[in-house]
Motif scaffolding. Structure first.
Motif, PDB file in Angstrom:
ATOM      1  N   LEU A 146      43.214  10.507   9.264  1.00  0.00           N
ATOM      2  CA  LEU A 146      44.116   9.779   8.372  1.00  0.00           C
ATOM      3  C   LEU A 146      44.330  10.464   7.021  1.00  0.00           C
ATOM      4  CD1 LEU A 146      42.701   6.172   8.979  1.00  0.00           C
ATOM      5  CD2 LEU A 146      44.792   7.138   9.947  1.00  0.00           C
ATOM      6  N   ALA A 147      43.290  11.067   6.462  1.00  0.00           N
ATOM      7  CA  ALA A 147      43.362  11.617   5.109  1.00  0.00           C
ATOM      8  C   ALA A 147      44.144  12.925   5.073  1.00  0.00           C
ATOM      9  CB  ALA A 147      41.957  11.836   4.552  1.00  0.00           C
ATOM     10  N   ASP A 148      45.052  13.044   4.109  1.00  0.00           N
ATOM     11  CA  ASP A 148      45.855  14.262   3.996  1.00  0.00           C
ATOM     12  C   ASP A 148      45.006  15.473   3.628  1.00  0.00           C
ATOM     13  OD1 ASP A 148      48.148  12.862   4.630  1.00  0.00           O
ATOM     14  OD2 ASP A 148      48.806  12.619   2.545  1.00  0.00           O
ATOM     15  N   ASN A 149      43.919  15.251   2.913  1.00  0.00           N
ATOM     16  CA  ASN A 149      43.082  16.377   2.503  1.00  0.00           C
ATOM     17  C   ASN A 149      41.833  16.535   3.361  1.00  0.00           C
ATOM     18  OD1 ASN A 149      41.834  14.087   1.501  1.00  0.00           O
ATOM     19  ND2 ASN A 149      41.132  15.071  -0.396  1.00  0.00           N
ATOM     20  N   ALA A 150      41.838  15.943   4.554  1.00  0.00           N
ATOM     21  CA  ALA A 150      40.707  16.124   5.466  1.00  0.00           C
ATOM     22  C   ALA A 150      40.446  17.593   5.785  1.00  0.00           C
ATOM     23  CB  ALA A 150      40.920  15.325   6.745  1.00  0.00           C
ATOM     24  N   PRO A 151      41.494  18.421   6.010  1.00  0.00           N
ATOM     25  CA  PRO A 151      41.224  19.849   6.260  1.00  0.00           C
ATOM     26  C   PRO A 151      40.451  20.516   5.125  1.00  0.00           C
ATOM     27  CG  PRO A 151      43.469  19.304   6.915  1.00  0.00           C
ATOM     28  CD  PRO A 151      42.938  18.109   6.183  1.00  0.00           C
ATOM     29  N   GLU A 152      40.692  20.090   3.893  1.00  0.00           N
ATOM     30  CA  GLU A 152      39.966  20.654   2.757  1.00  0.00           C
ATOM     31  C   GLU A 152      38.474  20.323   2.843  1.00  0.00           C
ATOM     32  OE1 GLU A 152      39.520  19.836  -2.059  1.00  0.00           O
ATOM     33  OE2 GLU A 152      41.417  19.320  -1.055  1.00  0.00           O
ATOM     34  N   LEU A 153      38.151  19.082   3.176  1.00  0.00           N
ATOM     35  CA  LEU A 153      36.743  18.698   3.299  1.00  0.00           C
ATOM     36  C   LEU A 153      36.083  19.410   4.471  1.00  0.00           C
ATOM     37  CD1 LEU A 153      34.265  17.094   2.552  1.00  0.00           C
ATOM     38  CD2 LEU A 153      35.218  15.122   3.765  1.00  0.00           C
ATOM     39  N   LEU A 154      36.782  19.507   5.589  1.00  0.00           N
ATOM     40  CA  LEU A 154      36.224  20.209   6.750  1.00  0.00           C
ATOM     41  C   LEU A 154      35.937  21.673   6.421  1.00  0.00           C
ATOM     42  CD1 LEU A 154      38.567  18.717   9.489  1.00  0.00           C
ATOM     43  CD2 LEU A 154      36.111  18.286   9.257  1.00  0.00           C
ATOM     44  N   ALA A 155      36.850  22.306   5.660  1.00  0.00           N
ATOM     45  CA  ALA A 155      36.652  23.705   5.274  1.00  0.00           C
ATOM     46  C   ALA A 155      35.450  23.850   4.346  1.00  0.00           C
ATOM     47  CB  ALA A 155      37.913  24.242   4.598  1.00  0.00           C
ATOM     48  N   ARG A 156      35.277  22.903   3.435  1.00  0.00           N
ATOM     49  CA  ARG A 156      34.111  22.952   2.542  1.00  0.00           C
ATOM     50  C   ARG A 156      32.809  22.828   3.335  1.00  0.00           C
ATOM     51  NH1 ARG A 156      33.740  19.127  -2.499  1.00  0.00           N
ATOM     52  NH2 ARG A 156      31.758  20.309  -2.540  1.00  0.00           N
ATOM     53  N   ILE A 157      32.787  21.917   4.288  1.00  0.00           N
ATOM     54  CA  ILE A 157      31.579  21.712   5.093  1.00  0.00           C
ATOM     55  C   ILE A 157      31.216  22.984   5.857  1.00  0.00           C
ATOM     56  CG2 ILE A 157      30.661  20.453   7.079  1.00  0.00           C
ATOM     57  CD1 ILE A 157      32.329  18.029   6.078  1.00  0.00           C
ATOM     58  N   GLU A 158      32.231  23.651   6.409  1.00  0.00           N
ATOM     59  CA  GLU A 158      31.970  24.873   7.167  1.00  0.00           C
ATOM     60  C   GLU A 158      31.581  26.031   6.250  1.00  0.00           C
ATOM     61  OE1 GLU A 158      33.900  27.588  10.750  1.00  0.00           O
ATOM     62  OE2 GLU A 158      35.057  25.939   9.866  1.00  0.00           O
ATOM     63  N   GLU A 160      30.432  25.980   3.008  1.00  0.00           N
ATOM     64  CA  GLU A 160      29.251  25.781   2.177  1.00  0.00           C
ATOM     65  C   GLU A 160      27.980  25.536   2.983  1.00  0.00           C
ATOM     66  OE1 GLU A 160      29.824  22.929  -0.998  1.00  0.00           O
ATOM     67  OE2 GLU A 160      31.958  23.450  -1.184  1.00  0.00           O
ATOM     68  N   LEU A 161      28.126  24.954   4.181  1.00  0.00           N
ATOM     69  CA  LEU A 161      26.946  24.571   4.949  1.00  0.00           C
ATOM     70  C   LEU A 161      26.838  25.264   6.300  1.00  0.00           C
ATOM     71  CD1 LEU A 161      27.093  20.710   4.314  1.00  0.00           C
ATOM     72  CD2 LEU A 161      25.844  22.436   3.014  1.00  0.00           C
ATOM     73  N   GLY A 162      27.913  25.898   6.743  1.00  0.00           N
ATOM     74  CA  GLY A 162      27.884  26.533   8.054  1.00  0.00           C
ATOM     75  C   GLY A 162      27.942  25.534   9.199  1.00  0.00           C
ATOM     76  N   ILE A 163      28.422  24.323   8.930  1.00  0.00           N
ATOM     77  CA  ILE A 163      28.534  23.278   9.954  1.00  0.00           C
ATOM     78  C   ILE A 163      29.996  23.114  10.325  1.00  0.00           C
ATOM     79  CG2 ILE A 163      28.187  20.839  10.500  1.00  0.00           C
ATOM     80  CD1 ILE A 163      25.918  20.830   8.429  1.00  0.00           C
ATOM     81  N   LYS A 164      30.303  23.306  11.588  1.00  0.00           N
ATOM     82  CA  LYS A 164      31.677  23.150  12.056  1.00  0.00           C
ATOM     83  C   LYS A 164      31.803  21.783  12.729  1.00  0.00           C
ATOM     84  CE  LYS A 164      35.345  25.326  14.786  1.00  0.00           C
ATOM     85  NZ  LYS A 164      36.289  25.272  13.646  1.00  0.00           N
ATOM     86  N   LEU A 165      32.634  20.928  12.150  1.00  0.00           N
ATOM     87  CA  LEU A 165      32.869  19.602  12.709  1.00  0.00           C
ATOM     88  C   LEU A 165      34.133  19.612  13.557  1.00  0.00           C
ATOM     89  CD1 LEU A 165      32.182  17.294   9.623  1.00  0.00           C
ATOM     90  CD2 LEU A 165      30.607  17.919  11.459  1.00  0.00           C
ATOM     91  N   THR A 166      34.101  18.893  14.648  1.00  0.00           N
ATOM     92  CA  THR A 166      35.271  18.728  15.513  1.00  0.00           C
ATOM     93  C   THR A 166      35.864  17.349  15.271  1.00  0.00           C
ATOM     94  OG1 THR A 166      34.360  20.166  17.223  1.00  0.00           O
ATOM     95  CG2 THR A 166      36.085  18.620  17.895  1.00  0.00           C
ATOM     96  N   VAL A 167      37.131  17.313  14.879  1.00  0.00           N
ATOM     97  CA  VAL A 167      37.815  16.029  14.688  1.00  0.00           C
ATOM     98  C   VAL A 167      38.292  15.542  16.053  1.00  0.00           C
ATOM     99  CG1 VAL A 167      39.717  14.809  13.555  1.00  0.00           C
ATOM    100  CG2 VAL A 167      38.554  16.693  12.376  1.00  0.00           C
ATOM    101  N   VAL A 168      37.828  14.386  16.463  1.00  0.00           N
ATOM    102  CA  VAL A 168      38.175  13.856  17.783  1.00  0.00           C
ATOM    103  C   VAL A 168      39.340  12.872  17.660  1.00  0.00           C
ATOM    104  CG1 VAL A 168      35.874  14.179  18.749  1.00  0.00           C
ATOM    105  CG2 VAL A 168      36.425  12.031  17.592  1.00  0.00           C
ATOM    106  N   SER A 169      40.155  12.814  18.698  1.00  0.00           N
ATOM    107  CA  SER A 169      41.235  11.841  18.756  1.00  0.00           C
ATOM    108  C   SER A 169      40.656  10.465  19.033  1.00  0.00           C
ATOM    109  CB  SER A 169      42.227  12.217  19.861  1.00  0.00           C
ATOM    110  OG  SER A 169      41.617  12.049  21.138  1.00  0.00           O
TER     111      SER A 169
END
Length: 271
Positions: A146-158, A160-169
């Motif tokens: 839903l969030a327009d800036n979700a890609p920004e948060l996902l990129a920070r997580i990867e 800064e932390l090396g954690i890759k999250l998968t956004v599920v439908s």
């Protein structure tokens, strides 16, 4: 591996034999950690070996209302995968992403809530490493759709932390919720040598109530594999609370920390 959780009630498992609440299981996210496809509709999409393989996996579920970590020894030759023995570690951290998103006027998560997400995940990563988990992965749910800036948060997580999250439908979230329910309803393996008994998946109904969505899922197993039927609800606990505050109490959600106390007249207005 990593997985996440949602608001209470998290996962309500109702079967012909029992009904109980359960956390979203790290077992499901462990599939993502092992590189299996996000979609789990068909059994042939899951690479399972006939030889029993036990792995220590950590699963993160970054949900719309809470972030959860679960670490366990998992039998990856079972379908669905089963936890062997006791869960090694399980913890939930409240993180009201959906509530924060609803309070913003630009459909973006705020900087403070994103910083909080990074802090929580950094701590969870440290815990997974202390338990010698062989995989660290995660899923992200409704608020990230839903969030327009979700890609920004996902990129920070990867980054800064090396954690890759998968956004599920939402369809995939319903399937994951069902497999979680099935794992919760399944009898645990008695030992490393004795696998868990098989579970009749048609006996399980999964209700998954999260912070920004809910799913009701059943499954039939036939010659073509698993066939899911999923009802997709547009509201979760945070969004429903915000709607109640704005439409029933006539107060701005961005200025409200709680809808309580709720009057009898307001409760009646929910009908």
């Amino acid at each position: 591996m990593i997985c996440s959780t949602t608001y209470v009630p998290n996962r309500l498992v109702t079967s012909k034999r029992s009904a109980r609440s359960t956390k979203i299981s790290g077992v499901v996210a462990c599939r993502a950690a092992m590189g299996t496809p996000t979609s789990l509709t068909n059994a042939d999409q899951i690479d399972t070996s006939p030889k029993r393989e036990l792995l220590t996996l950590a699963a993160l579920d970054v949900g719309s209302g809470a972030t959860k970590l679960e670490i366990a020894r998992v039998d990856t030759s079972q379908d669905p995968w089963s936890i062997v023995g006791e869960v090694l570690f399980s913890e939930q951290a409240t993180l009201l992403l959906a509530g924060d998103l609803k309070a913003q006027s630009n459909n973006c998560l705020s900087d403070p809530i994103m910083d909080s997400a990074i802090d929580i995940l950094r701590n969870f990563k440290s815990i997974a490493e202390k338990h010698d988990a062989v995989k660290l992965r995660g899923i992200a749910t409704a608020v990230f759709r839903l969030a327009d800036n979700a890609p920004e948060l996902l990129a920070r997580i990867e980054n800064e932390l090396g954690i890759k999250l998968t956004v599920v439908s939402q369809d995939e979230e319903g399937e994951i919720g069902f497999l979680t329910a099935a794992t919760g309803a399944q009898q645990p393996a008695a030992s490393d040598e004795a696998p868990a008994p098989p579970l009749d998946l048609s006996s399980v109904v999964a209700w998954d109530s999260g912070g920004a969505s809910f799913q009701l899922t059943v499954c039939d197993s036939g010659p073509e594999g698993k066939q899911y039927q999923i009802y997709q609800g547009p509201l979760g606990a945070s969004l429903a609370t915000a709607q109640f505050v704005e439409e029933v109490q006539n107060r701005p959600w961005a200025e409200v920390t709680t809808p309580n106390p709720i009057s009898l007249e307001e409760a009646e207005a929910l009908r």
